[in-house]
Design a protein around this motif. Structure first.
Motif, PDB file in Angstrom:
ATOM      1  N   ASP A  16      43.181  17.747  30.902  1.00 10.72           N
ATOM      2  CA  ASP A  16      43.767  18.807  30.298  1.00 10.72           C
ATOM      3  C   ASP A  16      42.668  20.013  30.471  1.00 10.72           C
ATOM      4  O   ASP A  16      42.590  20.761  29.617  1.00 10.72           O
ATOM      5  CB  ASP A  16      43.737  18.606  28.971  1.00 10.72           C
ATOM      6  N   TYR A  17      42.000  19.987  31.726  1.00 13.24           N
ATOM      7  CA  TYR A  17      41.446  21.267  32.119  1.00 13.24           C
ATOM      8  C   TYR A  17      41.928  22.465  32.126  1.00 13.24           C
ATOM      9  O   TYR A  17      41.807  23.396  31.547  1.00 13.24           O
ATOM     10  CB  TYR A  17      40.526  20.689  33.276  1.00 13.24           C
ATOM     11  N   PHE A  18      42.980  22.508  32.995  1.00 11.40           N
ATOM     12  CA  PHE A  18      43.564  23.657  33.473  1.00 11.40           C
ATOM     13  C   PHE A  18      44.575  24.210  32.545  1.00 11.40           C
ATOM     14  O   PHE A  18      45.202  25.470  32.650  1.00 11.40           O
ATOM     15  CB  PHE A  18      44.358  23.326  34.830  1.00 11.40           C
ATOM     16  N   PRO A  19      45.419  23.453  31.431  1.00 10.73           N
ATOM     17  CA  PRO A  19      46.304  24.006  30.630  1.00 10.73           C
ATOM     18  C   PRO A  19      45.505  25.219  30.020  1.00 10.73           C
ATOM     19  O   PRO A  19      44.744  24.967  29.483  1.00 10.73           O
ATOM     20  CB  PRO A  19      46.682  23.056  29.731  1.00 10.73           C
ATOM     21  N   GLY A  20      46.244  26.376  29.795  1.00  7.57           N
ATOM     22  CA  GLY A  20      45.809  27.689  28.990  1.00  7.57           C
ATOM     23  C   GLY A  20      46.311  28.898  29.764  1.00  7.57           C
ATOM     24  O   GLY A  20      47.033  28.669  30.762  1.00  7.57           O
ATOM     25  N   LYS A  21      45.651  29.943  29.232  1.00  6.22           N
ATOM     26  CA  LYS A  21      45.857  31.239  30.086  1.00  6.22           C
ATOM     27  C   LYS A  21      44.714  31.644  30.745  1.00  6.22           C
ATOM     28  O   LYS A  21      43.443  31.171  30.327  1.00  6.22           O
ATOM     29  CB  LYS A  21      45.995  32.083  29.010  1.00  6.22           C
ATOM     30  N   TRP A  22      44.575  31.889  32.276  1.00  4.25           N
ATOM     31  CA  TRP A  22      43.618  32.214  33.009  1.00  4.25           C
ATOM     32  C   TRP A  22      43.705  33.550  33.575  1.00  4.25           C
ATOM     33  O   TRP A  22      44.803  33.891  34.100  1.00  4.25           O
ATOM     34  CB  TRP A  22      43.570  31.237  34.061  1.00  4.25           C
ATOM     35  N   ASN A  23      42.830  34.398  33.542  1.00  2.30           N
ATOM     36  CA  ASN A  23      43.003  35.751  34.135  1.00  2.30           C
ATOM     37  C   ASN A  23      42.285  35.370  35.547  1.00  2.30           C
ATOM     38  O   ASN A  23      40.953  35.200  35.577  1.00  2.30           O
ATOM     39  CB  ASN A  23      41.928  36.661  33.430  1.00  2.30           C
ATOM     40  N   VAL A  24      42.906  35.792  36.538  1.00  2.00           N
ATOM     41  CA  VAL A  24      42.715  35.411  37.869  1.00  2.00           C
ATOM     42  C   VAL A  24      42.309  36.849  38.765  1.00  2.00           C
ATOM     43  O   VAL A  24      43.288  37.569  38.698  1.00  2.00           O
ATOM     44  CB  VAL A  24      43.466  34.401  38.721  1.00  2.00           C
ATOM     45  N   ILE A  25      41.257  37.164  39.590  1.00  2.40           N
ATOM     46  CA  ILE A  25      41.294  37.945  40.522  1.00  2.40           C
ATOM     47  C   ILE A  25      41.211  37.405  41.748  1.00  2.40           C
ATOM     48  O   ILE A  25      40.286  36.616  42.203  1.00  2.40           O
ATOM     49  CB  ILE A  25      39.946  38.844  40.001  1.00  2.40           C
ATOM     50  N   LYS A  57      40.574  38.879  45.524  1.00  3.32           N
ATOM     51  CA  LYS A  57      39.846  39.879  46.329  1.00  3.32           C
ATOM     52  C   LYS A  57      40.052  40.022  47.740  1.00  3.32           C
ATOM     53  O   LYS A  57      40.310  39.044  48.346  1.00  3.32           O
ATOM     54  CB  LYS A  57      38.233  39.524  46.038  1.00  3.32           C
ATOM     55  N   GLY A  58      40.225  41.264  48.012  1.00  2.00           N
ATOM     56  CA  GLY A  58      40.280  41.530  49.507  1.00  2.00           C
ATOM     57  C   GLY A  58      41.760  41.209  50.110  1.00  2.00           C
ATOM     58  O   GLY A  58      42.151  41.172  51.252  1.00  2.00           O
ATOM     59  N   THR A  59      42.838  41.402  49.216  1.00  2.00           N
ATOM     60  CA  THR A  59      44.165  41.308  49.690  1.00  2.00           C
ATOM     61  C   THR A  59      44.448  42.746  50.271  1.00  2.00           C
ATOM     62  O   THR A  59      43.767  43.682  50.159  1.00  2.00           O
ATOM     63  CB  THR A  59      45.264  41.041  48.701  1.00  2.00           C
ATOM     64  N   PRO A  60      45.478  42.554  51.233  1.00  2.00           N
ATOM     65  CA  PRO A  60      45.838  43.972  51.698  1.00  2.00           C
ATOM     66  C   PRO A  60      46.185  45.187  50.916  1.00  2.00           C
ATOM     67  O   PRO A  60      46.194  46.179  51.201  1.00  2.00           O
ATOM     68  CB  PRO A  60      47.022  43.696  52.621  1.00  2.00           C
ATOM     69  N   ASN A  61      46.529  44.658  49.634  1.00  2.00           N
ATOM     70  CA  ASN A  61      46.893  45.806  48.711  1.00  2.00           C
ATOM     71  C   ASN A  61      45.609  45.788  47.727  1.00  2.00           C
ATOM     72  O   ASN A  61      45.834  46.501  46.651  1.00  2.00           O
ATOM     73  CB  ASN A  61      48.095  45.353  47.757  1.00  2.00           C
ATOM     74  N   GLY A  62      44.555  45.578  47.902  1.00  2.00           N
ATOM     75  CA  GLY A  62      43.175  45.594  47.257  1.00  2.00           C
ATOM     76  C   GLY A  62      43.137  44.327  46.480  1.00  2.00           C
ATOM     77  O   GLY A  62      44.066  43.480  46.442  1.00  2.00           O
ATOM     78  N   ASP A  63      42.316  44.314  45.561  1.00  2.00           N
ATOM     79  CA  ASP A  63      42.017  43.130  44.445  1.00  2.00           C
ATOM     80  C   ASP A  63      43.328  43.216  43.642  1.00  2.00           C
ATOM     81  O   ASP A  63      43.764  43.937  43.050  1.00  2.00           O
ATOM     82  CB  ASP A  63      40.822  43.214  43.698  1.00  2.00           C
ATOM     83  N   ALA A  64      43.814  41.766  43.525  1.00  2.00           N
ATOM     84  CA  ALA A  64      44.968  41.542  42.649  1.00  2.00           C
ATOM     85  C   ALA A  64      44.418  40.770  41.386  1.00  2.00           C
ATOM     86  O   ALA A  64      43.869  39.946  41.522  1.00  2.00           O
ATOM     87  CB  ALA A  64      46.059  40.667  43.475  1.00  2.00           C
ATOM     88  N   LYS A  65      44.916  41.386  40.609  1.00  2.00           N
ATOM     89  CA  LYS A  65      44.536  40.720  38.957  1.00  2.00           C
ATOM     90  C   LYS A  65      45.799  40.081  38.453  1.00  2.00           C
ATOM     91  O   LYS A  65      46.935  40.970  38.284  1.00  2.00           O
ATOM     92  CB  LYS A  65      43.918  41.768  37.997  1.00  2.00           C
ATOM     93  N   MET A  66      46.023  38.853  38.075  1.00  2.00           N
ATOM     94  CA  MET A  66      47.277  37.943  37.520  1.00  2.00           C
ATOM     95  C   MET A  66      46.639  37.111  36.397  1.00  2.00           C
ATOM     96  O   MET A  66      45.604  36.859  36.351  1.00  2.00           O
ATOM     97  CB  MET A  66      47.807  37.498  38.589  1.00  2.00           C
ATOM     98  N   THR A  67      47.446  36.957  35.698  1.00  2.00           N
ATOM     99  CA  THR A  67      47.365  36.243  34.363  1.00  2.00           C
ATOM    100  C   THR A  67      48.421  34.731  34.778  1.00  2.00           C
ATOM    101  O   THR A  67      49.507  34.887  34.888  1.00  2.00           O
ATOM    102  CB  THR A  67      47.522  36.517  33.074  1.00  2.00           C
ATOM    103  N   PHE A  68      47.534  33.547  34.542  1.00  2.00           N
ATOM    104  CA  PHE A  68      48.518  32.492  34.864  1.00  2.00           C
ATOM    105  C   PHE A  68      48.151  31.734  33.695  1.00  2.00           C
ATOM    106  O   PHE A  68      47.336  31.378  32.874  1.00  2.00           O
ATOM    107  CB  PHE A  68      47.648  31.328  36.094  1.00  2.00           C
ATOM    108  N   VAL A  69      49.713  31.335  33.284  1.00  2.00           N
ATOM    109  CA  VAL A  69      49.965  30.502  31.845  1.00  2.00           C
ATOM    110  C   VAL A  69      50.458  29.316  32.263  1.00  2.00           C
ATOM    111  O   VAL A  69      51.396  28.975  32.789  1.00  2.00           O
ATOM    112  CB  VAL A  69      50.975  31.519  31.080  1.00  2.00           C
TER     113      VAL A  69
END
Length: 135
Positions: A37-46, A48-60
């Motif tokens: 049960d390590y991964f269940p939860g909410k994660w803020n993920v960045i 880096k270096g995508t063609p559109n800049g750094d992408a910030k997403m939240t995974f639930v």
């Protein structure tokens, strides 16, 4: 008789050293896997270096019927897309989802209790931190 005793001692020492080595390897392997049960939860993920800049997403991510499932949210908390599949292997997960009409995968592995690292499509480095829910 001395040769037989010497051979017996060498064989016994060899067997003992192999047993100790096998136990050490098994103990090391058990400490490198993430808890179930390590991964269940909410994660803020960045990412880096995508063609559109750094992408910030939240995974639930949540566990349903023994399997991981979830969604991807933008920085405002609005759901961008559902995660189509999450593949669990040893200590890593690979989440597949669609973003901006592209099917992509994000692989994550634990760093410590609240941090992950990984990559998007094996090309862009990603880091993440668990979101602590306040009660």
């Amino acid at each position: 008789m001395k040769k037989l005793s010497l051979i017996f001692t060498v064989v016994l020492a060899l067997l003992m050293s192999l047993t100790v080595k096998a136990q050490t390897v098994a103990a090391a392997a058990s400490t490198t896997t993430a808890p179930a049960d390590y991964f269940p939860g909410k994660w803020n993920v960045i990412v880096k270096g995508t063609p559109n800049g750094d992408a910030k997403m939240t995974f639930v991510i949540e566990r349903k019927d023994g399997k991981l499932a979830g969604a991807v949210q933008d920085s405002t908390g609005k759901e961008m897309t559902k995660i189509t599949s999450i593949d669990e292997k040893d200590k890593t997960i690979t989440a597949a989802f669609t973003v901006q009409s592209y099917d992509v995968t994000l692989t994550l592995e634990p760093v410590d209790a609240d941090d992950v690292k990984g990559s998007l499509m094996g090309m862009f480095a990603a880091t993440g931190v668990r979101v602590k829910e306040t009660k």
